[in-house]
Write a protein that holds these residues in place. Structure first.
Motif, mmCIF file in Angstrom:
data_model
loop_
_atom_site.group_PDB
_atom_site.id
_atom_site.type_symbol
_atom_site.label_atom_id
_atom_site.label_comp_id
_atom_site.label_asym_id
_atom_site.label_seq_id
_atom_site.Cartn_x
_atom_site.Cartn_y
_atom_site.Cartn_z
ATOM 1 N N VAL A 172 0.707 -0.543 8.367
ATOM 2 C CA VAL A 172 1.550 -1.055 9.467
ATOM 3 C C VAL A 172 2.543 -1.898 9.169
ATOM 4 O O VAL A 172 3.986 -1.652 9.583
ATOM 5 N N LYS A 173 2.275 -3.010 8.426
ATOM 6 C CA LYS A 173 3.261 -3.992 8.120
ATOM 7 C C LYS A 173 4.407 -3.299 7.194
ATOM 8 O O LYS A 173 5.707 -3.516 7.367
ATOM 9 N N ARG A 174 3.721 -2.465 6.176
ATOM 10 C CA ARG A 174 4.919 -2.042 5.295
ATOM 11 C C ARG A 174 5.835 -0.901 5.982
ATOM 12 O O ARG A 174 7.135 -0.912 5.811
ATOM 13 N N ASP A 175 5.120 0.094 6.670
ATOM 14 C CA ASP A 175 6.004 1.024 7.378
ATOM 15 C C ASP A 175 6.864 0.393 8.524
ATOM 16 O O ASP A 175 8.058 1.040 8.615
ATOM 17 N N VAL A 176 6.569 -0.513 9.146
ATOM 18 C CA VAL A 176 7.517 -1.081 10.163
ATOM 19 C C VAL A 176 8.466 -2.165 9.487
ATOM 20 O O VAL A 176 9.762 -1.823 10.001
ATOM 21 N N ILE A 177 8.182 -2.798 8.820
ATOM 22 C CA ILE A 177 9.040 -3.751 8.163
ATOM 23 C C ILE A 177 9.929 -3.169 6.975
ATOM 24 O O ILE A 177 11.211 -3.195 7.174
ATOM 25 N N GLU A 178 9.405 -2.442 6.129
ATOM 26 C CA GLU A 178 10.291 -1.865 5.106
ATOM 27 C C GLU A 178 10.746 -0.526 5.171
ATOM 28 O O GLU A 178 11.906 -0.002 4.720
ATOM 29 N N ARG A 179 10.106 0.027 6.174
ATOM 30 C CA ARG A 179 10.469 1.703 6.347
ATOM 31 C C ARG A 179 11.044 2.111 7.667
ATOM 32 O O ARG A 179 11.267 2.946 7.800
ATOM 33 N N GLY A 180 11.119 1.235 8.629
ATOM 34 C CA GLY A 180 11.778 1.280 9.967
ATOM 35 C C GLY A 180 11.195 2.023 10.801
ATOM 36 O O GLY A 180 11.655 2.587 11.743
#
Length: 204
Positions: free
Chosen positions: A141-149
């Motif tokens: 969740v953290k990666r996809d929301v923050i890094e991948r928009g």
């Protein structure tokens, strides 16, 4: 020329594969080349953006693994490759490529790499990073929301629809192919030291 040492690093989404890969890359710096299975997602120009968002990206058929195998063989033979680059925001392969040069250690990273026998045959060492499912989903969740928009809603929908069932169907069973199961990936200092020692032997 000595054949490169080829290390496959598999494990579920958010398990810590990339952390382990980074630790090994940091330790051996200029001697390591990394291939990410994620960059070998198939190109889907024939689909609209909306249609691409609905695809199952967690199944083996989502990847152009034949191309990755071809590229890995070229690297093993001392040839540079033009690796595809995947655009996660656009859900499609970009027009860019990345020049990857052969080095003494080649790391191949991806959730499904142990599901392909021809790919497994090229690995000298197979590592499976094993991490609790709750930790993995929070990291995703953290990666996809923050890094991948991505939105939290889209991450949740994708996780329940494809990520979790595909993990249970393909990723989890593939750990049986591993030579070593590494709990917590790059955060497991004991396992990391063992792996580093094995890689160092390759240079002797």
């Amino acid at each position: 020329m000595k054949r490169p040492l080829v290390i496959g690093i598999a494990g579920g989404t958010g398990s810590g594969k990339t952390t382990l890969t980074r630790e090994l890359s940091r330790r051996f710096s200029e001697d390591v080349t990394v291939l990410y299975h994620d960059n070998y997602y198939k190109r889907n120009d024939h689909l609209t953006y909306a249609e691409r968002t609905q695809l199952n990206y967690d199944a083996p058929e989502a990847f152009d693994t034949d191309l990755m195998i071809e590229h890995l063989r070229q690297l093993i033979n001392g040839e540079a490759i033009e690796c595809p680059v995947y655009d996660f925001a656009d859900h499609n392969r970009s027009d860019e490529t990345l020049t990857v040069v052969p080095r003494p250690v080649i790391i191949v990273e991806g959730i499904l790499i142990f599901c392909f026998p021809q790919l497994c045959d090229l690995f000298d060492i197979k590592l499976f990073v094993d991490t609790d499912a709750d930790v993995r989903i929070l990291r995703r969740v953290k990666r996809d929301v923050i890094e991948r928009g991505r939105s939290i809603e889209s991450v949740e929908t994708q996780y329940l629809a494809t990520v979790k069932p595909m993990h249970e169907l393909y990723v989890e069973p593939s750990k049986r192919k591993a030579d070593l199961i590494v709990p917590e990936g790059g955060h497991n200092n004991v396992a990391l030291e063992m792996i580093i020692n094995r890689v160092e032997r390759h240079f002797r």
